[in-house]
Scaffold this active site. Sequence first.
Site, mmCIF file in Angstrom:
data_model
loop_
_atom_site.group_PDB
_atom_site.id
_atom_site.type_symbol
_atom_site.label_atom_id
_atom_site.label_comp_id
_atom_site.label_asym_id
_atom_site.label_seq_id
_atom_site.Cartn_x
_atom_site.Cartn_y
_atom_site.Cartn_z
ATOM 1 N N GLU A 187 0.816 -1.212 0.000
ATOM 2 C CA GLU A 187 0.000 0.000 0.000
ATOM 3 C C GLU A 187 0.849 1.260 0.000
ATOM 4 O O GLU A 187 1.928 1.280 0.576
ATOM 5 C CB GLU A 187 -0.852 0.046 1.271
ATOM 6 N N CYS B 174 3.024 8.421 1.946
ATOM 7 C CA CYS B 174 3.355 7.445 2.987
ATOM 8 C C CYS B 174 3.599 6.120 2.274
ATOM 9 O O CYS B 174 2.696 5.579 1.634
ATOM 10 C CB CYS B 174 2.186 7.350 3.964
ATOM 11 N N CYS C 58 4.939 -7.477 7.646
ATOM 12 C CA CYS C 58 5.916 -7.033 8.645
ATOM 13 C C CYS C 58 6.135 -8.144 9.660
ATOM 14 O O CYS C 58 5.202 -8.864 10.022
ATOM 15 C CB CYS C 58 5.421 -5.777 9.366
ATOM 16 N N CYS D 269 3.266 -6.156 15.924
ATOM 17 C CA CYS D 269 2.584 -5.259 16.867
ATOM 18 C C CYS D 269 1.090 -5.592 16.838
ATOM 19 O O CYS D 269 0.498 -5.706 15.755
ATOM 20 C CB CYS D 269 2.828 -3.804 16.495
ATOM 21 N N GLY E 55 5.395 -2.378 6.846
ATOM 22 C CA GLY E 55 6.760 -2.855 7.052
ATOM 23 C C GLY E 55 7.594 -2.015 7.990
ATOM 24 O O GLY E 55 7.225 -0.896 8.340
ATOM 25 N N GLU E 56 8.716 -2.573 8.401
ATOM 26 C CA GLU E 56 9.636 -1.915 9.331
ATOM 27 C C GLU E 56 10.906 -1.504 8.561
ATOM 28 O O GLU E 56 11.725 -2.350 8.184
ATOM 29 C CB GLU E 56 9.958 -2.900 10.482
ATOM 30 N N SER F 22 10.171 6.024 10.115
ATOM 31 C CA SER F 22 9.553 5.614 11.378
ATOM 32 C C SER F 22 9.971 4.184 11.702
ATOM 33 O O SER F 22 9.865 3.296 10.862
ATOM 34 C CB SER F 22 8.030 5.702 11.239
ATOM 35 N N SER G 284 8.138 4.535 17.177
ATOM 36 C CA SER G 284 6.820 4.107 17.649
ATOM 37 C C SER G 284 6.969 3.618 19.074
ATOM 38 O O SER G 284 7.501 2.544 19.312
ATOM 39 C CB SER G 284 6.291 2.991 16.749
ATOM 40 N N HIS H 80 4.338 4.068 22.007
ATOM 41 C CA HIS H 80 3.014 3.515 22.347
ATOM 42 C C HIS H 80 2.836 3.065 23.797
ATOM 43 O O HIS H 80 1.698 2.805 24.216
ATOM 44 C CB HIS H 80 2.621 2.355 21.414
ATOM 45 N N ASN I 47 -6.488 3.488 15.257
ATOM 46 C CA ASN I 47 -7.338 3.120 14.131
ATOM 47 C C ASN I 47 -7.756 1.668 14.389
ATOM 48 O O ASN I 47 -6.904 0.787 14.347
ATOM 49 C CB ASN I 47 -6.469 3.178 12.885
ATOM 50 N N CYS J 240 -2.282 1.914 8.040
ATOM 51 C CA CYS J 240 -1.319 0.955 7.527
ATOM 52 C C CYS J 240 -1.878 -0.469 7.403
ATOM 53 O O CYS J 240 -2.343 -1.049 8.361
ATOM 54 C CB CYS J 240 -0.159 1.057 8.510
HETATM 55 N N1 SAH Z 1 7.132 -0.135 11.154
HETATM 56 C C1 SAH Z 1 7.295 1.257 11.375
HETATM 57 C C2 SAH Z 1 6.635 2.126 10.338
HETATM 58 C C3 SAH Z 1 5.298 1.700 9.822
HETATM 59 S S1 SAH Z 1 3.962 1.795 10.950
HETATM 60 C C4 SAH Z 1 6.822 1.612 12.762
HETATM 61 O O1 SAH Z 1 6.179 0.801 13.406
HETATM 62 O O2 SAH Z 1 7.140 2.712 13.209
HETATM 63 C C5 SAH Z 1 3.638 3.544 11.019
HETATM 64 C C6 SAH Z 1 2.982 4.007 12.316
HETATM 65 O O3 SAH Z 1 1.608 3.589 12.367
HETATM 66 C C7 SAH Z 1 3.648 3.468 13.571
HETATM 67 O O4 SAH Z 1 3.814 4.495 14.516
HETATM 68 C C8 SAH Z 1 2.642 2.436 14.017
HETATM 69 O O5 SAH Z 1 2.789 2.150 15.372
HETATM 70 C C9 SAH Z 1 1.345 3.100 13.661
HETATM 71 N N2 SAH Z 1 0.188 2.227 13.633
HETATM 72 C C10 SAH Z 1 0.112 0.953 13.219
HETATM 73 N N3 SAH Z 1 -1.134 0.484 13.343
HETATM 74 C C11 SAH Z 1 -1.891 1.484 13.846
HETATM 75 C C12 SAH Z 1 -3.274 1.601 14.213
HETATM 76 N N4 SAH Z 1 -4.101 0.599 14.071
HETATM 77 N N5 SAH Z 1 -3.687 2.789 14.709
HETATM 78 C C13 SAH Z 1 -2.819 3.832 14.842
HETATM 79 N N6 SAH Z 1 -1.519 3.779 14.523
HETATM 80 C C14 SAH Z 1 -1.052 2.609 14.036
HETATM 81 FE FE1 SF4 Z 2 5.401 -3.562 11.685
HETATM 82 FE FE2 SF4 Z 2 5.256 -0.949 12.289
HETATM 83 FE FE3 SF4 Z 2 3.033 -2.471 12.081
HETATM 84 FE FE4 SF4 Z 2 4.696 -2.830 14.132
HETATM 85 S S1 SF4 Z 2 3.494 -0.985 13.690
HETATM 86 S S2 SF4 Z 2 3.775 -4.451 12.897
HETATM 87 S S3 SF4 Z 2 6.653 -2.473 13.170
HETATM 88 S S4 SF4 Z 2 4.438 -1.965 10.461
#
Ligand code: SAH
Ligand code: SF4
Length: 348
Positions: free
Chosen positions: A90, A104, A111, A115, A161-162, A191, A214, A216, A290, A333
């Site tokens: 995406e 973005c 990934c 998480c 992805g990371e 990020s 990230s 959290h 989200n 994402c």
């Molecule tokens: N893997 C990297 C970058 C991609 S995720 C990372 O984790 O930082 C981009 C951002 O979206 C991260 O801060 C992640 O924690 C956040 N994210 C993922 N799922 C989410 C959700 N359901 N609601 C809000 N933020 C979310």
């Molecule tokens: Fe991967 Fe980032 Fe999603 Fe965590 S928040 S699963 S590191 S994409």
Amino acid sequence: MRNLYNLSKDQLIEMLASWNEPRYRADQLWTWLYEGRATSFDEMTNLSKSLRERLKAETTLGVLTQVAEEISKDGTVKRLYQLSDGQLIEAVLMVYEDGRRTACISTQAGCAMGCVFCATGQMGFARHLSAAEIFEQALLFSGDLERQGDRLSNVVLMGMGEPFHNYDASIQAVHRLSNELGIGARHITISTVGLVPQIRQFADEGMQVKLAISLHAATDAERGALLPINKRWPLEELLDACRYYIDKTGRRITFEWALIEGENDTPEQANALGKLLRGLMCHVNLIPLNPTPGYAGGPTQSEASQQFIDTLAQYGVGATMRVRRGIDINAGCGQLKSKVLKHKRVKE
Ligand code: SAH
Ligand code: SF4
């Protein structure tokens, strides 16, 4: 088939020389790729017909095939692309009133970090993207905007992805964003979920690119429950790497925090976060969670969000609530891919 977007200028010159084309053809082709933003070889009318035919037969203009697109009321564009091996990724374009146009983009198909609240994490890992596959997502938005007399101004590596799990390709893609699309490093953000060795490596790169982490959660117990990587790299080691980054680069870090009702929006978490970040050159970006199908948590309501911000302020830690873009099209994402796959399954 060679992907032209995979070639450096020197490689392009070399390829055309081996085809016995005059040297200026490489300049013309390069201009079509990165200034004309051609979407087909037929547009390249100043190239000879025979060269265009050979290009068509032996090369491709990129490798991404768009398979779905959704446009939100707020102008957010979300696209699903298929890669040559069938993987889906995406990319999202966010349009802001102050003129910013932010892409973005994804760095992996799926990934591996798992998480719990993340739609991409819930899918698991498929493979790394190449630098060209990462770069091309921004290139396509950039071309569309230029054709409308507009310009892509910012890029965030915050899609699927990371980025630091796919470190070299991500860094190479970032260099190409600056060199070939003219997007200044200061307008690019990477990020990461908090891969400690790569944060240190990134600090040593000497790039002007922004870093977001990230976070959290502010205790190991809570963070470990949400982000499994915390068991490998707990908060103390993560914060050490952050201090190293700030000392080395003189740049501040953005910490991402998805507010989850009753989970990480409590006064305990706010105080723990204040203590953790007190005195650090940083900023906290808050975003309401989200909701995703694989996780039961919901977004924090606005009153609790304000309390969270007020508590952080007592520690001198700045925080802002981000506006969620593209909420009506599930621009979070990994969410469009999940949706398209679900429709497919229903159809089958
Ligand atoms: N893997 C990297 C970058 C991609 S995720 C990372 O984790 O930082 C981009 C951002 O979206 C991260 O801060 C992640 O924690 C956040 N994210 C993922 N799922 C989410 C959700 N359901 N609601 C809000 N933020 C979310
Ligand atoms: Fe991967 Fe980032 Fe999603 Fe965590 S928040 S699963 S590191 S994409």
